[in-house]
Design a protein around this motif. Structure first.
Motif, PDB file in Angstrom:
ATOM      1  N   PRO A  63     -34.399  13.961 -76.967  1.00 12.42           N
ATOM      2  CA  PRO A  63     -33.168  13.372 -76.459  1.00 12.42           C
ATOM      3  C   PRO A  63     -32.556  12.388 -77.457  1.00 12.42           C
ATOM      4  CG  PRO A  63     -35.022  12.202 -75.546  1.00 12.42           C
ATOM      5  CD  PRO A  63     -35.589  13.327 -76.381  1.00 12.42           C
ATOM      6  N   ASP A  64     -31.431  11.780 -77.052  1.00 10.61           N
ATOM      7  CA  ASP A  64     -30.765  10.826 -77.934  1.00 10.61           C
ATOM      8  C   ASP A  64     -31.578   9.538 -78.082  1.00 10.61           C
ATOM      9  OD1 ASP A  64     -28.503  12.493 -78.365  1.00 10.61           O
ATOM     10  OD2 ASP A  64     -27.709  11.901 -76.413  1.00 10.61           O
ATOM     11  N   ALA A  65     -32.297   9.164 -77.041  1.00 13.96           N
ATOM     12  CA  ALA A  65     -33.118   7.947 -77.082  1.00 13.96           C
ATOM     13  C   ALA A  65     -34.337   8.141 -76.177  1.00 13.96           C
ATOM     14  CB  ALA A  65     -32.317   6.734 -76.620  1.00 13.96           C
ATOM     15  N   GLU A  66     -35.331   7.315 -76.403  1.00 14.25           N
ATOM     16  CA  GLU A  66     -36.541   7.326 -75.581  1.00 14.25           C
ATOM     17  C   GLU A  66     -36.756   5.925 -75.033  1.00 14.25           C
ATOM     18  OE1 GLU A  66     -41.286   7.623 -76.341  1.00 14.25           O
ATOM     19  OE2 GLU A  66     -40.026   9.042 -77.434  1.00 14.25           O
ATOM     20  N   LEU A  67     -36.975   5.845 -73.730  1.00 12.94           N
ATOM     21  CA  LEU A  67     -37.236   4.566 -73.080  1.00 12.94           C
ATOM     22  C   LEU A  67     -38.678   4.561 -72.596  1.00 12.94           C
ATOM     23  CD1 LEU A  67     -34.109   4.390 -70.716  1.00 12.94           C
ATOM     24  CD2 LEU A  67     -34.309   3.476 -73.053  1.00 12.94           C
ATOM     25  N   THR A  68     -39.288   3.386 -72.608  1.00 11.36           N
ATOM     26  CA  THR A  68     -40.576   3.192 -71.951  1.00 11.36           C
ATOM     27  C   THR A  68     -40.341   2.137 -70.880  1.00 11.36           C
ATOM     28  OG1 THR A  68     -41.767   3.696 -73.986  1.00 11.36           O
ATOM     29  CG2 THR A  68     -42.999   2.576 -72.243  1.00 11.36           C
ATOM     30  N   LEU A  69     -40.625   2.507 -69.644  1.00 10.69           N
ATOM     31  CA  LEU A  69     -40.440   1.582 -68.537  1.00 10.69           C
ATOM     32  C   LEU A  69     -41.636   0.648 -68.434  1.00 10.69           C
ATOM     33  CD1 LEU A  69     -39.004   4.069 -65.867  1.00 10.69           C
ATOM     34  CD2 LEU A  69     -37.798   2.774 -67.641  1.00 10.69           C
ATOM     35  N   THR A  70     -41.494  -0.441 -67.713  1.00  6.87           N
ATOM     36  CA  THR A  70     -42.588  -1.418 -67.619  1.00  6.87           C
ATOM     37  C   THR A  70     -43.813  -0.843 -66.928  1.00  6.87           C
ATOM     38  OG1 THR A  70     -41.602  -2.341 -65.611  1.00  6.87           O
ATOM     39  CG2 THR A  70     -41.101  -3.452 -67.698  1.00  6.87           C
ATOM     40  N   ASP A  71     -43.655   0.214 -66.128  1.00  2.00           N
ATOM     41  CA  ASP A  71     -44.815   0.847 -65.489  1.00  2.00           C
ATOM     42  C   ASP A  71     -45.461   1.901 -66.391  1.00  2.00           C
ATOM     43  OD1 ASP A  71     -43.102   3.033 -65.380  1.00  2.00           O
ATOM     44  OD2 ASP A  71     -42.953   3.059 -63.195  1.00  2.00           O
ATOM     45  N   GLY A  72     -44.979   2.020 -67.634  1.00  2.00           N
ATOM     46  CA  GLY A  72     -45.563   2.932 -68.605  1.00  2.00           C
ATOM     47  C   GLY A  72     -44.926   4.314 -68.660  1.00  2.00           C
ATOM     48  N   ARG A  73     -44.051   4.654 -67.709  1.00  4.34           N
ATOM     49  CA  ARG A  73     -43.415   5.977 -67.746  1.00  4.34           C
ATOM     50  C   ARG A  73     -42.471   6.090 -68.939  1.00  4.34           C
ATOM     51  NH1 ARG A  73     -40.135   6.958 -62.872  1.00  4.34           N
ATOM     52  NH2 ARG A  73     -39.932   4.709 -62.874  1.00  4.34           N
ATOM     53  N   ARG A  74     -42.451   7.301 -69.512  1.00  2.00           N
ATOM     54  CA  ARG A  74     -41.555   7.600 -70.632  1.00  2.00           C
ATOM     55  C   ARG A  74     -40.337   8.350 -70.107  1.00  2.00           C
ATOM     56  NH1 ARG A  74     -44.113  11.259 -74.006  1.00  2.00           N
ATOM     57  NH2 ARG A  74     -42.426  10.998 -75.484  1.00  2.00           N
ATOM     58  N   VAL A  75     -39.170   7.909 -70.542  1.00  2.00           N
ATOM     59  CA  VAL A  75     -37.910   8.493 -70.086  1.00  2.00           C
ATOM     60  C   VAL A  75     -37.131   9.014 -71.286  1.00  2.00           C
ATOM     61  CG1 VAL A  75     -35.689   8.006 -68.959  1.00  2.00           C
ATOM     62  CG2 VAL A  75     -37.792   6.950 -68.084  1.00  2.00           C
ATOM     63  N   GLU A 133     -41.212  18.593 -69.805  1.00  2.00           N
ATOM     64  CA  GLU A 133     -42.563  18.051 -69.678  1.00  2.00           C
ATOM     65  C   GLU A 133     -42.863  16.965 -70.712  1.00  2.00           C
ATOM     66  OE1 GLU A 133     -42.518  21.329 -72.570  1.00  2.00           O
ATOM     67  OE2 GLU A 133     -41.779  21.176 -70.544  1.00  2.00           O
ATOM     68  N   ARG A 134     -42.035  16.826 -71.733  1.00  2.00           N
ATOM     69  CA  ARG A 134     -42.273  15.789 -72.759  1.00  2.00           C
ATOM     70  C   ARG A 134     -42.130  14.383 -72.200  1.00  2.00           C
ATOM     71  NH1 ARG A 134     -38.130  16.573 -77.015  1.00  2.00           N
ATOM     72  NH2 ARG A 134     -38.941  14.603 -77.727  1.00  2.00           N
ATOM     73  N   PHE A 135     -41.412  14.254 -71.077  1.00  2.00           N
ATOM     74  CA  PHE A 135     -41.143  12.927 -70.518  1.00  2.00           C
ATOM     75  C   PHE A 135     -41.447  12.921 -69.028  1.00  2.00           C
ATOM     76  CE2 PHE A 135     -38.533  13.272 -74.290  1.00  2.00           C
ATOM     77  CZ  PHE A 135     -38.801  12.066 -74.929  1.00  2.00           C
TER      78      PHE A 135
END
Length: 194
Positions: A63-75, A133-135
């Protein structure tokens, strides 16, 4: 005659330095634009209660960007623009034709027109999700600096119907009405119906 030509050159120079139509977020490259959008999004996200630990833009193709949320999930975050291309094209022509700057570009931003363009942007990004499935989740961030739009118009348009977005877990809209660190951020209602 020479005075008139000099005046037109001066007007042309002023217009050439003018802000692009809907250009608040725009940088000299696509990457710079995405970085500007991401920076404003991260500032607005905290105010909106989104729990984002980190964001990465570099080195990604999709994707254009990757986020990591505070609960550890990757978006995976796809970034796209909401803009009236006809008005943008008219504004670009105005750079070469000073008289074109005096011809307004009026768009009737009805709730239906707003939802239609948002649905198009979401469909375009939905089609680009190739490896879900990558995120843990896929989000789409729609940004806009359309001069004819305001937050109340977006609220009204979004209160009337959900937007179809297969494969997208969350969609948000970032507007430029504010300052660089306080841009309004909306959750877009997602569903199966247009």
């Amino acid at each position: 005659m020479a005075e008139g030509a000099a005046l037109w050159r001066e007007i042309g120079a002023i217009l050439a330095g003018a802000k692009r139509h809907a250009g608040f977020f725009h940088g000299p490259t696509k990457h710079a634009t995405e970085a500007n959008v991401l920076r404003c999004f991260l500032a607005a996200a905290g105010t909106a209660g989104l729990q984002i630990r980190s964001a990465r833009l570099e080195g990604l193709e999709r994707p254009d960007a990757e986020l990591t949320l505070t609960d550890g999930r990757r978006v995976g975050l796809e970034i796209t623009e909401f803009v009236d291309e006809g008005c943008r094209a008219a504004a670009e022509r105005a750079r070469d034709d000073p008289m074109a700057a005096w011809r307004p570009c009026d768009v009737a931003w009805t709730p239906r027109a707003i939802r239609g363009l948002l649905a198009d942007r979401l469909a375009s990004k939905s089609a680009k999700i190739h490896a879900p499935e990558r995120f843990d989740a896929w989000w789409v961030l729609v940004f806009t600096d359309e001069p004819g739009l305001d937050p109340a118009m977006i609220d009204r348009a979004l209160s009337e119907a959900a937007l179809p977005a297969p494969g997208i877990d969350r969609a948000l809209m970032l507007m430029s009405h504010g300052t660089a660190d306080r841009c309004p951020l909306f959750d877009l209602p997602l569903g199966d119906r247009p």
